[in-house]
Design an enzyme around this catalytic site. Structure first.
Site, PDB file in Angstrom:
ATOM      1  N   TYR A   1      14.345  -4.012  -3.707  1.00 17.92           N
ATOM      2  CA  TYR A   1      13.598  -4.791  -4.853  1.00 17.92           C
ATOM      3  C   TYR A   1      14.347  -5.438  -5.554  1.00 17.92           C
ATOM      4  O   TYR A   1      15.498  -4.879  -6.029  1.00 17.92           O
ATOM      5  CB  TYR A   1      12.732  -3.431  -5.481  1.00 17.92           C
ATOM      6  CG  TYR A   1      11.372  -4.311  -5.996  1.00 17.92           C
ATOM      7  CD1 TYR A   1      10.273  -4.635  -5.433  1.00 17.92           C
ATOM      8  CD2 TYR A   1      11.142  -4.399  -7.633  1.00 17.92           C
ATOM      9  CE1 TYR A   1       9.095  -4.853  -6.126  1.00 17.92           C
ATOM     10  CE2 TYR A   1      10.086  -5.097  -8.110  1.00 17.92           C
ATOM     11  CZ  TYR A   1       9.047  -5.417  -7.133  1.00 17.92           C
ATOM     12  OH  TYR A   1       7.746  -5.829  -7.814  1.00 17.92           O
TER      13      TYR A   1
ATOM     14  N   SER B   1      -7.886  -4.275  -0.628  1.00 15.22           N
ATOM     15  CA  SER B   1      -6.862  -3.678  -1.626  1.00 15.22           C
ATOM     16  C   SER B   1      -7.105  -3.554  -2.750  1.00 15.22           C
ATOM     17  O   SER B   1      -8.209  -4.146  -3.353  1.00 15.22           O
ATOM     18  CB  SER B   1      -5.498  -4.722  -1.603  1.00 15.22           C
ATOM     19  OG  SER B   1      -5.794  -5.945  -2.401  1.00 15.22           O
TER      20      SER B   1
ATOM     21  N   ARG C   1     -10.884  -4.096  12.262  1.00 17.40           N
ATOM     22  CA  ARG C   1     -10.475  -2.950  12.792  1.00 17.40           C
ATOM     23  C   ARG C   1     -11.696  -2.084  12.834  1.00 17.40           C
ATOM     24  O   ARG C   1     -12.573  -2.580  12.047  1.00 17.40           O
ATOM     25  CB  ARG C   1      -9.303  -2.470  11.740  1.00 17.40           C
ATOM     26  CG  ARG C   1      -9.471  -2.425  10.382  1.00 17.40           C
ATOM     27  CD  ARG C   1      -8.779  -1.584   9.503  1.00 17.40           C
ATOM     28  NE  ARG C   1      -9.155  -1.789   8.133  1.00 17.40           N
ATOM     29  CZ  ARG C   1      -8.543  -1.398   7.015  1.00 17.40           C
ATOM     30  NH1 ARG C   1      -7.821  -0.129   7.222  1.00 17.40           N
ATOM     31  NH2 ARG C   1      -8.966  -1.907   5.946  1.00 17.40           N
TER      32      ARG C   1
END
Lengths: 306, 306
Positions: free
Chosen positions: B57, B157, B181
């Site tokens: 990060y 999300s 999916r």
């Protein structure tokens, strides 16, 4: 009445060498009170002119149409109410408008921008599309200051050459990327003579950290892309944190590819420039002022291209 | 002195399941006059917490370090000069700061934001990173008005769920793209219950003109991309002329690919959002105000996610 006009004409969209095969003679047209009839002296062929004829350009005149978009000419005759423009004056279509590929163009006086007599015709004919693109891209995206830098690919293009010289005048460094091909050494020399600070072929930039090449030149805040593919990735690599890349062409016919981290962590912005969009009806004055400024630089020998 | 604190600790960067293998006990620390000691109640694991431990990060605490970045807790004890915060109060790290994966955290009182007693702990612990991202992305790029629309991928999300609900509250339509999916029908239903106007799997958008699906929903001016690859191309396809796509994640680990004409003729702008960049020292008040607003929505039942 105007003289008859020979014109590069197309009735349907298609391959230019097919649909514009014959040059036709258009009959004389009436010159109304506010019209100006111009004998065209020079009118360039831009890639966008070709795309208009092919029918793939997003904005194009309805067919049948005469080709061309830029051009300069000498006033042949004027309507009874026209003042300030006289036969013999040098004028250009400004903002540019369709139909310049013919020997005589009759349009309302508002279409024409009068030029100083000493203006070189080859520059006046080609000043709008490419030099104006270079000028606007340097003005409209990032607030550049003397000492800043710009990176661009396609640096040998007419836009590229103008960017180098306009930047030099403002004390802005340029990093220039060109293709790997025979003659690239000569191209580098030519761009450096115009004022380029650094010139690289794409192959020379196949290194882990392109920024290590920068030396004293600051990381650029602004980049110009007219190629796409790998050449656009190289522009992105040079950009500093928070930098902006402006796309104005795609000569490699390959898309621009950008990593997620370039957006999130490097905070890059990607935008596009389209001159035809900028050239709205409210831009007539701004367009002519900039054209006069650029033609002034040309007369002073500070801007040249070929 | 604080109680000893059990902490998820790492001495070196590396795979989280290796470098954070053992939970250690940190010794008691002194509680200075302006310090507040908080018994942590809940602290989430975000993908960025994992990336900080891995050392990939861009901004991360120096090692050795305690993991975590968000969290909520109950005040255990306060320093002699602390006013307005008392033992038993519910507080959260705001703006978020490293080291929340431990049982007791001692920090200056300015680190802590006091919450209403009735605030659900699981929401308070997770309100900063994802919901704040959704909120800022809707505020900071395009001036959205009621009746406008947004397109996003990764719509299941936490950010995606917040975007749907925050948009609904403002009268803004959402077009949502999810993966193909098993369970995608259930996912669609769930998002529609949250207020999504349209939900498509990527496969459903494998059509020539995605905009023909829009019906009465206006073409979106703003798009959010947290996936990359084909899913980002789909967001770009939905955007209207002059639209903006904001990238805030890249879960598919594939780059964003953009055609030249999208930049030039469609005049799209592409940017990135990074919460950690927004959360500067001058943003403490703005951050807390937004958090309070979002937690208020949660208490009113207008914002939920899981």
């Amino acid at each position: 009445m105007s003289p008859p006009s020979k014109a590069v004409f197309y009735e349907n969209h298609g391959p230019p060498d097919t649909v514009t095969k014959s040059i036709i003679q258009l009959p004389p047209v009436e010159i109304k009170a506010n019209d100006v009839c111009v004998k065209m002296l020079a009118s360039p062929i831009n890639p966008s002119d070709i795309n208009r004829i092919e029918g793939v350009y997003p904005v194009r005149p309805p067919v049948p149409a005469v080709g061309g978009y830029e051009g300069v000419g000498e006033v042949h005759s004027v309507g009874s109410a026209v003042q300030g423009i006289s036969p013999g004056d040098l004028v250009m279509a400004s903002p540019p408008s369709p139909g310049t590929w013919q020997t005589h163009v009759v349009k309302d006086k508002s279409f024409w921008h009068k030029l100083d007599r000493g203006t070189p015709v080859e520059y006046a004919a080609t000043i709008t599309v490419n030099p104006l693109t270079a000028f606007r891209m340097m003005e409209d995206y990032v607030d550049l200051k003397s000492g800043d830098s710009i990176v661009q690919n396609g640096a040998t293009s007419m836009v590229g050459q103008c960017v180098i010289q306009l930047a030099k005048l403002r004390g802005i460094h340029t990093i220039n990327i060109i293709r790997d091909r025979s003659g690239s050494d000569e191209a580098k020399e030519k761009l450096k003579k115009l004022g380029a600070d650094q010139v690289y072929t794409e192959g020379q930039l196949d290194v882990k950290n392109v920024k290590s090449l920068l030396g004293d030149v600051p990381e650029p805040a602004l980049g110009f892309n007219c190629v796409g593919g790998n050449a656009s990735s190289l522009v992105l690599k040079f950009l500093r944190q928070g930098g902006t890349m402006v796309t104005y062409g795609g000569m490699a016919k390959k898309p621009v590819t950008v990593s997620t981290s370039s957006f999130i962590f490097k905070e890059l912005s990607l935008k596009g420039f389209w001159l035809q969009k900028w050239l709205g009806p409210d831009k007539t004055e701004a367009c002519r002022e900039t054209i006069d400024y650029l033609l002034g630089l040309i007369r002073e020998g500070k801007l040249k291209y070929k």
